[in-house]
Design a protein around this motif. Structure first.
Motif, PDB file in Angstrom:
ATOM      1  N   ILE A 321      44.012  38.282  49.520  1.00 44.12           N
ATOM      2  CA  ILE A 321      42.803  38.214  50.399  1.00 44.12           C
ATOM      3  C   ILE A 321      41.499  39.785  49.134  1.00 44.12           C
ATOM      4  O   ILE A 321      40.975  38.775  48.759  1.00 44.12           O
ATOM      5  N   TYR A 322      42.539  39.970  48.006  1.00 48.53           N
ATOM      6  CA  TYR A 322      42.040  40.416  47.177  1.00 48.53           C
ATOM      7  C   TYR A 322      41.172  39.296  46.660  1.00 48.53           C
ATOM      8  O   TYR A 322      40.359  38.957  45.615  1.00 48.53           O
ATOM      9  N   MET A 323      42.195  38.623  46.329  1.00 44.81           N
ATOM     10  CA  MET A 323      41.899  37.335  44.932  1.00 44.81           C
ATOM     11  C   MET A 323      40.919  36.022  45.925  1.00 44.81           C
ATOM     12  O   MET A 323      39.515  35.578  44.996  1.00 44.81           O
ATOM     13  N   ASP A 324      40.483  36.412  46.742  1.00 46.20           N
ATOM     14  CA  ASP A 324      39.868  34.984  48.003  1.00 46.20           C
ATOM     15  C   ASP A 324      38.394  36.211  47.964  1.00 46.20           C
ATOM     16  O   ASP A 324      37.628  35.768  47.082  1.00 46.20           O
ATOM     17  N   THR A 325      38.670  37.646  47.955  1.00 45.16           N
ATOM     18  CA  THR A 325      37.179  37.571  49.117  1.00 45.16           C
ATOM     19  C   THR A 325      36.184  38.640  47.980  1.00 45.16           C
ATOM     20  O   THR A 325      35.120  39.029  47.907  1.00 45.16           O
ATOM     21  N   VAL A 326      37.268  39.304  46.953  1.00 40.37           N
ATOM     22  CA  VAL A 326      36.441  40.188  45.661  1.00 40.37           C
ATOM     23  C   VAL A 326      36.135  38.816  44.432  1.00 40.37           C
ATOM     24  O   VAL A 326      35.459  39.123  43.865  1.00 40.37           O
ATOM     25  N   LEU A 327      37.415  38.802  43.898  1.00 40.38           N
ATOM     26  CA  LEU A 327      37.592  37.539  42.518  1.00 40.38           C
ATOM     27  C   LEU A 327      37.146  36.366  43.201  1.00 40.38           C
ATOM     28  O   LEU A 327      36.752  35.430  42.161  1.00 40.38           O
ATOM     29  N   HIS A 328      37.236  35.852  44.339  1.00 41.61           N
ATOM     30  CA  HIS A 328      36.327  34.010  44.707  1.00 41.61           C
ATOM     31  C   HIS A 328      37.942  33.140  44.083  1.00 41.61           C
ATOM     32  O   HIS A 328      36.779  31.899  43.458  1.00 41.61           O
ATOM     33  N   PHE A 329      38.410  33.262  43.460  1.00 45.59           N
ATOM     34  CA  PHE A 329      39.298  32.452  43.338  1.00 45.59           C
ATOM     35  C   PHE A 329      39.356  31.286  44.341  1.00 45.59           C
ATOM     36  O   PHE A 329      39.438  31.800  45.403  1.00 45.59           O
ATOM     37  N   ASN A 330      39.899  30.120  44.472  1.00 47.35           N
ATOM     38  CA  ASN A 330      39.925  28.895  45.527  1.00 47.35           C
ATOM     39  C   ASN A 330      41.437  28.885  45.859  1.00 47.35           C
ATOM     40  O   ASN A 330      42.245  29.706  45.315  1.00 47.35           O
ATOM     41  N   LEU A 331      41.451  28.045  46.643  1.00 49.21           N
ATOM     42  CA  LEU A 331      42.462  28.267  47.310  1.00 49.21           C
ATOM     43  C   LEU A 331      43.808  28.169  46.808  1.00 49.21           C
ATOM     44  O   LEU A 331      44.954  28.804  46.485  1.00 49.21           O
ATOM     45  N   GLN A 332      43.876  26.924  46.355  1.00 49.68           N
ATOM     46  CA  GLN A 332      44.914  26.910  44.957  1.00 49.68           C
ATOM     47  C   GLN A 332      45.382  27.622  43.985  1.00 49.68           C
ATOM     48  O   GLN A 332      45.928  27.987  43.454  1.00 49.68           O
ATOM     49  N   GLN A 333      43.777  28.188  43.427  1.00 49.95           N
ATOM     50  CA  GLN A 333      44.082  29.642  41.827  1.00 49.95           C
ATOM     51  C   GLN A 333      44.127  30.030  42.658  1.00 49.95           C
ATOM     52  O   GLN A 333      45.109  31.745  41.778  1.00 49.95           O
ATOM     53  N   ASN A 334      44.061  30.810  44.167  1.00 47.58           N
ATOM     54  CA  ASN A 334      44.300  31.955  44.781  1.00 47.58           C
ATOM     55  C   ASN A 334      45.845  32.368  44.811  1.00 47.58           C
ATOM     56  O   ASN A 334      46.366  33.380  44.572  1.00 47.58           O
ATOM     57  N   GLY A 335      46.700  30.960  44.889  1.00 39.20           N
ATOM     58  CA  GLY A 335      48.356  30.591  45.276  1.00 39.20           C
ATOM     59  C   GLY A 335      48.469  31.388  43.890  1.00 39.20           C
ATOM     60  O   GLY A 335      49.565  32.246  43.772  1.00 39.20           O
ATOM     61  N   PHE A 336      47.930  30.558  42.674  1.00 46.16           N
ATOM     62  CA  PHE A 336      49.292  30.619  41.514  1.00 46.16           C
ATOM     63  C   PHE A 336      48.619  31.787  41.149  1.00 46.16           C
ATOM     64  O   PHE A 336      49.391  32.645  40.568  1.00 46.16           O
ATOM     65  N   LEU A 337      47.785  32.488  41.271  1.00 49.06           N
ATOM     66  CA  LEU A 337      47.292  33.639  40.569  1.00 49.06           C
ATOM     67  C   LEU A 337      47.801  35.263  41.269  1.00 49.06           C
ATOM     68  O   LEU A 337      48.477  36.446  40.236  1.00 49.06           O
ATOM     69  N   SER A 338      47.902  35.317  42.256  1.00 49.11           N
ATOM     70  CA  SER A 338      48.589  35.850  43.707  1.00 49.11           C
ATOM     71  C   SER A 338      50.169  36.026  43.122  1.00 49.11           C
ATOM     72  O   SER A 338      50.939  36.767  42.921  1.00 49.11           O
ATOM     73  N   ALA A 339      50.481  35.190  42.481  1.00 47.23           N
ATOM     74  CA  ALA A 339      52.611  34.621  41.661  1.00 47.23           C
ATOM     75  C   ALA A 339      52.274  34.898  40.467  1.00 47.23           C
ATOM     76  O   ALA A 339      53.946  34.976  40.731  1.00 47.23           O
ATOM     77  N   LEU A 340      50.974  34.661  40.005  1.00 46.33           N
ATOM     78  CA  LEU A 340      52.348  35.508  38.379  1.00 46.33           C
ATOM     79  C   LEU A 340      52.548  36.433  38.415  1.00 46.33           C
ATOM     80  O   LEU A 340      53.536  36.585  37.170  1.00 46.33           O
ATOM     81  N   PRO A 341      51.925  37.663  38.982  1.00 46.36           N
ATOM     82  CA  PRO A 341      52.726  38.877  38.539  1.00 46.36           C
ATOM     83  C   PRO A 341      54.492  38.974  38.935  1.00 46.36           C
ATOM     84  O   PRO A 341      55.224  39.763  37.949  1.00 46.36           O
TER      85      PRO A 341
END
Length: 510
Positions: A321-341
């Motif tokens: 939700i943070y990646m989407d609403t604050v950093l504005h990554f699209n859906l596929q970027q969101n999934g990858f970057l949320s997973a990276l940690p």
């Protein structure tokens, strides 16, 4: 709280109710190689099992972004737009229907409703931890771990149906999934109490538990990919089917203890049984409840695990939700970057397990010192990066780097507080993990709701999320301090049966 339980000098004092762990017995034992061994195969199956478990747990976190109609989740009109990050491109909530395939339905859930749905899993997860650990310690963990995953996977298949019926139905379904999954980690610890030689506990348990991070790492980007190409309902069908498939292999290949394993070598079986000793036997129906309640080291685990899990569950449920609403990554970027940690966290948890076992094998440090060092490293340093997250503003690169480094270093706690139950009470390890995980699950219920509260009127603003990260950092730092002061790696005297002589270890204690 630990001081109220009667410890006058709890740091590294020798207590009358503790004895040394079972390390000395292995000095004269020749350990059979781990490669292709029965215990290594068990760890691998657990690794994949917990990858499935976390895939089932986090799939809603990313799918939620695709399930929600963004026009109903905007901040209130009195929000300060100048505090938000400018969108560099079309976000999911403002994208066209082509962002996800199949014409999947969207729902008008506000941030508070999303928080309750993300936390629903943990309401059920709380209920079965202690009963699961107790029964697994007495009856064996195979049926509980396998059955927990299978039941959760079956319920996951019903998620699209429940979402269509309404929020109460989806909430109830997620709570039932948590109910089924709550027995899995206590069952794992109960099995390792019978399978893991003392000098291999850290590496075996850390490796099997690292499947959780691997599952989150794989599930988050795959969820985004599936949502984009097949629609969000397919996420739950794929995850549920994967869990059912894993259960087939589990029940065909796994036994509760090495004595009953049909393919284990005699050398390996004798090594495991002799190194663990009588502490590897099942406990009876009666358990020493009062001594457990008065155990300072156990309360140190409980409180520290609660603190560690606050930040973990905050990121696990709300990072997309943070990646989407604050950093504005699209859906596929969101999934990858949320997973990276979680990739870094999983790798560091496995590495820390190997390092901890090497330190104990070479007798360079005591068990207590090893557990405290890895806990301090895995909680305090990540807290610093979480605090910094509150001040990165709209810098996407810094945000991703800080989150990844925080979760990566946090993986070292896998060889600290998260394996400590089997140190202080091997026979009751499953039940103790059930107790500590019950308390440790409370943040899973509260943290998503707290995120919804902090971001209720300003989900697209930086201030609410700054508070989220600062609170998480403070709680993690408090957990590191508590375990450093009150934690222990010694076997507690109340875990011994009448047949134990109280001198089962000649190794160094701490």
């Amino acid at each position: 709280m630990a001081r109220l339980l009667g410890s006058s000098n709890p740091v590294l004092n020798e207590r009358s109710d503790e004895i040394t762990p079972l390390l000395g017995k292995q000095e004269d034992e020749s350990a059979p190689p781990q490669c292709c061994s029965a215990r290594c195969n068990l760890a691998a199956l657990m690794f994949f099992g917990f990858a499935v478990v976390y895939g089932l747990r986090v799939n809603l976190s990313v799918a939620m972004v695709a399930m929600v109609n963004g026009t109903n989740a905007q901040p209130s009109s009195n929000s300060s737009e100048e505090q938000g990050c400018p969108s560099s491109g079309p976000s999911l909530n403002g994208s066209s229907s082509s962002e996800q395939a199949g014409g999947a339905p969207r729902y008008p859930w506000d941030s508070a409703t999303q928080g309750y749905l993300l936390g629903a899993f943990f309401f059920g997860y709380l209920v079965t931890q202690i009963p699961g650990g107790y029964l697994a310690g007495h009856l064996g963990g195979r049926i509980f771990l396998g059955g927990g995953v299978l039941g959760t996977a079956g319920l996951t298949l019903l998620t699209p149906l429940a979402a269509g019926l309404g929020v109460p139905w989806l909430f109830a379904l997620r709570a039932l999934e948590g109910f089924g999954e709550g027995v899995t980690f206590p069952a794992m610890m109960a099995m390792w109490a019978r399978w893991a030689p003392p000098l291999e506990r850290s590496s075996l348990i850390s490796f099997s538990g690292a499947g959780a991070s691997c599952g989150a790492f794989l599930a988050l980007p795959l969820t985004g990919f599936i949502c984009h190409n097949l629609g969000w309902p397919a996420v739950f069908y794929c995850c549920g089917g994967g869990g059912c498939l894993w259960a087939v292999f589990w029940f065909c290949l796994v036994t509760d203890e090495p004595q009953s394993h049909p393919r284990i070598s005699k050398r390996e079986r004798d090594y495991i049984v002799n190194s663990i000793g009588s502490q590897g036997s099942a406990h009876g129906w009666k358990v020493p409840v009062l001594p457990m309640l008065l155990s300072v080291p156990l309360w140190a685990i409980i409180i520290s695990q609660m603190c560690a899990n606050w930040s973990y569950y905050t990121l696990l449920t709300s990072l997309p939700i943070y990646m989407d609403t604050v950093l504005h990554f699209n859906l596929q970027q969101n999934g990858f970057l949320s997973a990276l940690p979680y990739l870094g966290g999983g790798l560091f948890s496995m590495l820390s397990g190997v390092m901890a076992d090497k330190l104990l094998e070479r007798k360079l440090l005591s068990v207590t010192a090893v557990r405290k060092i890895f806990t301090l490293t895995g909680l305090l340093l990540p807290a610093a990066f979480l605090a910094a997250m509150g001040f990165v503003g709209c810098n996407q690169s810094l945000a991703v780097i800080f989150l990844t480094v925080s979760s990566t270093i946090g993986g070292t706690s896998a060889a600290g507080v998260f394996v400590n139950q089997i140190d202080i009470a091997p026979r009751y390890a499953g039940m103790l993990l059930g107790i500590t995980n019950t308390f440790g699950t409370i943040p899973g219920v509260v943290a998503p709701i707290a995120v919804g509260y902090f971001t209720k009127d300003s989900q697209h603003l930086l201030l609410g999320w700054r508070n989220v990260f600062l609170v998480s950092a403070a709680v993690s730092a408090a957990g590191a301090l508590i375990f450093t002061i009150f934690g222990s790696g010694k076997v507690q005297r109340w875990t011994l049966s009448d047949n134990d002589d109280g001198t089962e270890g000649s190794g160094r204690a701490g």
